[in-house]
Write an enzyme that holds these catalytic residues in place. Structure first.
Site, short mmCIF file in Angstrom:
data_model
loop_
_atom_site.label_atom_id
_atom_site.label_comp_id
_atom_site.label_asym_id
_atom_site.label_seq_id
_atom_site.Cartn_x
_atom_site.Cartn_y
_atom_site.Cartn_z
N ASN A 26 0.87 -1.18 0.00
CA ASN A 26 0.00 0.00 0.00
C ASN A 26 0.91 1.23 0.00
OD1 ASN A 26 -1.78 2.06 0.49
ND2 ASN A 26 -2.41 1.35 2.52
N SER A 76 3.66 -2.04 10.33
CA SER A 76 5.11 -2.06 10.55
C SER A 76 5.75 -3.40 10.19
CB SER A 76 5.45 -1.66 11.99
OG SER A 76 5.01 -0.33 12.25
N LYS A 129 0.09 4.23 -0.22
CA LYS A 129 -0.57 5.40 0.40
C LYS A 129 -0.38 6.64 -0.49
CE LYS A 129 -0.18 3.13 4.83
NZ LYS A 129 -0.08 3.20 6.29
N GLU A 180 -6.82 4.57 7.99
CA GLU A 180 -6.60 6.01 7.71
C GLU A 180 -7.84 6.62 7.08
OE1 GLU A 180 -2.93 5.39 5.61
OE2 GLU A 180 -2.00 4.80 7.51
N GLU A 202 -5.14 -4.93 10.51
CA GLU A 202 -4.14 -3.89 10.72
C GLU A 202 -4.44 -3.15 12.03
OE1 GLU A 202 -2.26 -2.77 6.64
OE2 GLU A 202 -3.92 -1.43 7.04
N HIS A 249 -9.49 1.08 4.95
CA HIS A 249 -8.22 1.29 5.66
C HIS A 249 -8.45 2.22 6.85
CE1 HIS A 249 -4.13 2.42 6.57
NE2 HIS A 249 -3.75 1.35 5.91
N GLY A 292 2.66 2.32 10.88
CA GLY A 292 3.60 3.43 10.73
C GLY A 292 4.28 3.83 12.03
P1 13P Z 1 3.11 0.39 7.71
O1 13P Z 1 3.66 -0.89 7.12
O2 13P Z 1 3.83 1.60 7.23
O3 13P Z 1 2.97 0.31 9.19
O4 13P Z 1 1.61 0.55 7.12
C1 13P Z 1 0.75 -0.52 7.19
C2 13P Z 1 -0.47 -0.17 6.41
O5 13P Z 1 -1.23 0.70 6.82
C3 13P Z 1 -0.72 -0.88 5.16
O6 13P Z 1 -1.99 -0.65 4.69
#
Ligand code: 13P
Length: 256
Positions: free
Chosen positions: A10, A218, A12, A102, A172, A100, A178
């Site tokens: 992803n 992560s 982002k 976010e 997740e 997601h 992150g």
């Molecule tokens: P990270 O691997 O940067 O923690 O992000 C995970 C994520 O949100 C994938 O959709």
């Protein structure tokens, strides 16, 4: 039950057009197409990078699949700023992340929206990657199983078993995204097992056993092995580590 693992990146809101082409090319250069018999590899760049990224992999005859990060459930019309399933299909996009954290947290996406999006994707012959996960406050209150399984119930409401089989769930935990703080393999496995139990309750054991459940948060080449060794973890949804070709391809290798 053997399920084909998935490593999905992803990206982002990262990588402009040129950077996306460079990253896709770097991934392709490091991949062996033979691996794709054993692991499904999906990259999810920003919308405007979908077509150029697809072109890179097509030119190299590398069957890395394409995913979007969001979609609208309507087919077309006055929805300024939105993208439809038909538009995604048209550029060779077969997958789409929905729900997601976010988008749930920053854009107010609800369980109902996630369900509508998943249904629209299925109707278009696409495969949703349904994200679920709890906040730190929910985990501290030890309410994570109830919270996440309710998200799964809501996301799959009204979706028949035959369609659910092609869907993927990504667990997740928000506190691991992150932050560099990964869920332990045991924590991740416990939740992915609870998600599979929920899917078996909604559908049946056979359907639940066929569905792939990913971990995200992560994940990197240093911690992937322990996570991917878990019975109910069928791959990873990778953020930060997917932005670097070496680490992304190392994650693909870890899933072989
Ligand atoms: P990270 O691997 O940067 O923690 O992000 C995970 C994520 O949100 C994938 O959709």
């Amino acid at each position: 039950m053997s399920r084909k693992p998935i490593i999905a990146g992803n990206w982002k809101m990262n990588k402009n057009y040129g950077e996306a082409v460079v990253l896709a090319q770097s991934i392709s250069n490091r991949m062996d197409d033979f691996w794709l018999n054993k692991v499904d590899v999906v990259v999810c760049p920003p919308f405007i990078d979908l077509k150029p990224v697809k072109t890179v992999f097509e030119f190299d005859r590398m069957d890395v699949e394409l995913g979007a990060q969001n979609v609208h459930w309507e087919e077309a019309g006055a929805f300024t700023g939105e993208i439809s399933t038909g538009m995604l299909k048209n550029v060779g996009c077969d997958w789409c992340i929905v729900g997601h954290s976010e988008r749930r947290t920053l854009m107010g996406e609800t369980n109902e929206d996630v369900n509508r999006k998943a249904k629209a994707l299925i109707a278009a012959g696409m495969k949703p990657i349904v994200c679920v996960g709890e906040s730190l406050a929910v985990r501290d209150a030890e309410a994570q199983d109830e919270f996440v399984c309710a998200q799964v119930d809501a996301a799959f409401a009204g979706i028949p078993a035959a369609s659910a089989k092609s869907c993927v769930v990504a667990y997740e935990p928000i506190w691991a995204i992150g932050t560099g703080r990964t869920a332990t393999p045991e924590q991740a496995e416990a939740m992915c097992a609870a998600i599979r139990t929920t899917l078996a309750r909604i559908y049946d054991q056979e359907t639940a056993d066929q569905m792939r459940i990913l971990y995200g948060g992560s994940m990197n080449p240093g911690n992937a092995e322990g996570l991917l060794a878990q019975e109910n973890i069928d791959g990873g949804l990778i953020g930060g580590a997917a932005l670097d070709a070496d680490s992304f391809v190392d994650l693909v290798k870890a899933a072989l």
